[in-house]
Design a protein around this motif. Sequence first.
Motif, PDB file in Angstrom:
ATOM      1  N   THR A  23       0.824  -1.206   0.000  1.00 14.88           N
ATOM      2  CA  THR A  23       0.000   0.000   0.000  1.00 14.88           C
ATOM      3  C   THR A  23       0.862   1.261   0.000  1.00 14.88           C
ATOM      4  OG1 THR A  23      -0.161   0.170   2.423  1.00 14.88           O
ATOM      5  CG2 THR A  23      -1.768  -1.234   1.305  1.00 14.88           C
ATOM      6  N   ILE A  24       2.156   1.088   0.261  1.00  9.32           N
ATOM      7  CA  ILE A  24       3.090   2.216   0.307  1.00  9.32           C
ATOM      8  C   ILE A  24       3.612   2.489  -1.098  1.00  9.32           C
ATOM      9  CG2 ILE A  24       5.239   3.080   1.311  1.00  9.32           C
ATOM     10  CD1 ILE A  24       4.775   1.117   3.633  1.00  9.32           C
ATOM     11  N   ASN A  25       3.850   3.726  -1.396  1.00 10.27           N
ATOM     12  CA  ASN A  25       4.307   4.119  -2.723  1.00 10.27           C
ATOM     13  C   ASN A  25       5.822   3.956  -2.843  1.00 10.27           C
ATOM     14  OD1 ASN A  25       4.317   5.146  -5.313  1.00 10.27           O
ATOM     15  ND2 ASN A  25       4.409   7.280  -4.648  1.00 10.27           N
ATOM     16  N   TYR A  26       6.250   2.864  -3.465  1.00  9.40           N
ATOM     17  CA  TYR A  26       7.662   2.681  -3.801  1.00  9.40           C
ATOM     18  C   TYR A  26       7.754   1.946  -5.129  1.00  9.40           C
ATOM     19  CZ  TYR A  26       7.146  -1.986  -1.613  1.00  9.40           C
ATOM     20  OH  TYR A  26       6.737  -3.242  -1.256  1.00  9.40           O
ATOM     21  N   LEU A  27       8.949   1.692  -5.617  1.00 12.91           N
ATOM     22  CA  LEU A  27       9.152   1.188  -6.969  1.00 12.91           C
ATOM     23  C   LEU A  27       8.353  -0.091  -7.249  1.00 12.91           C
ATOM     24  CD1 LEU A  27      13.002   1.666  -7.424  1.00 12.91           C
ATOM     25  CD2 LEU A  27      11.164   2.978  -8.505  1.00 12.91           C
ATOM     26  N   PRO A  28       7.553  -0.109  -8.321  1.00 13.76           N
ATOM     27  CA  PRO A  28       6.780  -1.306  -8.679  1.00 13.76           C
ATOM     28  C   PRO A  28       7.655  -2.544  -8.871  1.00 13.76           C
ATOM     29  CG  PRO A  28       5.989   0.592  -9.910  1.00 13.76           C
ATOM     30  CD  PRO A  28       7.239   1.026  -9.205  1.00 13.76           C
ATOM     31  N   ILE A  29       8.852  -2.344  -9.447  1.00 16.03           N
ATOM     32  CA  ILE A  29       9.732  -3.490  -9.671  1.00 16.03           C
ATOM     33  C   ILE A  29      10.177  -4.105  -8.348  1.00 16.03           C
ATOM     34  CG2 ILE A  29      11.813  -2.052  -9.754  1.00 16.03           C
ATOM     35  CD1 ILE A  29      11.095  -5.270 -11.805  1.00 16.03           C
ATOM     36  N   ILE A  34       9.606  -8.540  -4.401  1.00 14.63           N
ATOM     37  CA  ILE A  34       9.222  -9.038  -3.088  1.00 14.63           C
ATOM     38  C   ILE A  34       8.132 -10.104  -3.213  1.00 14.63           C
ATOM     39  CG2 ILE A  34       8.108  -8.410  -0.904  1.00 14.63           C
ATOM     40  CD1 ILE A  34       9.499  -5.689  -1.128  1.00 14.63           C
ATOM     41  N   GLY A  35       7.146  -9.829  -4.074  1.00 12.40           N
ATOM     42  CA  GLY A  35       6.062 -10.783  -4.271  1.00 12.40           C
ATOM     43  C   GLY A  35       6.544 -12.103  -4.847  1.00 12.40           C
ATOM     44  N   VAL A  36       7.424 -12.029  -5.848  1.00  8.57           N
ATOM     45  CA  VAL A  36       7.952 -13.245  -6.477  1.00  8.57           C
ATOM     46  C   VAL A  36       8.805 -14.041  -5.503  1.00  8.57           C
ATOM     47  CG1 VAL A  36       9.506 -14.122  -8.260  1.00  8.57           C
ATOM     48  CG2 VAL A  36       7.851 -12.341  -8.827  1.00  8.57           C
ATOM     49  N   LEU A  37       9.696 -13.361  -4.778  1.00  2.10           N
ATOM     50  CA  LEU A  37      10.556 -14.040  -3.811  1.00  2.10           C
ATOM     51  C   LEU A  37       9.731 -14.695  -2.702  1.00  2.10           C
ATOM     52  CD1 LEU A  37      13.519 -11.507  -3.455  1.00  2.10           C
ATOM     53  CD2 LEU A  37      13.572 -13.764  -4.530  1.00  2.10           C
TER      54      LEU A  37
END
Length: 208
Positions: A23-29, A34-37
Amino acid sequence: MKTVNYKLIELFFLFVLIPISFTINYLPILKLSIGVLGFVYVLYVLFKVEKIQFKIRKDIHWKDFWRTTFLKFLVIAIVTTLFVWFTDNDSFFNVVLHKPIKWLLILFFYAAFSVYPQELLYRTFYFKRYKNLFKNERLFIFINAILFSLAHLFFKNSIVIAITFIGGLLFAITYNKTKSTFLVSIEHALYGCWLFTVGMGSMLGFPT
């Protein structure tokens, strides 16, 4: 005790900290990484630690499943049809009527590449990994629904949170009863595809 503490930390990190961070605004990549790992870690634990085997059970009671699922679907269909009709009439069956090819493609990719990974994480992994941490089964299922809705917090929409909480309850109950990732994925895909079809796609992140 150390194993219990580790699993609690793991649960908090995977199911609370990471979803809130999205929900925090930081780099999409960075979010994607993080999601993939995180998902790779989940798969590793399922295969190497929990020694789970993915196969369709032979003792599935298909008639009971379809009867129960149809009744729940009927209620969901009636409620959501009325909701879209009275709150956003322009979206009412808009995609399926005006963009049928896009509608079919999205349903396919959603069912194949979104639903099953969600169910692996929120039902198969969660139930296998953490059930022994809870003495109360109802509390265990209730927390699963909360965590599932928390995963959709990045939409920043209270209706989405409510919908995914209800969905989380339904899916958790189905999985707890059937112990089948395959069946709960069918149910999840059915309800999700309907919500997109009836006109709630944009609210739930479907490209429209």
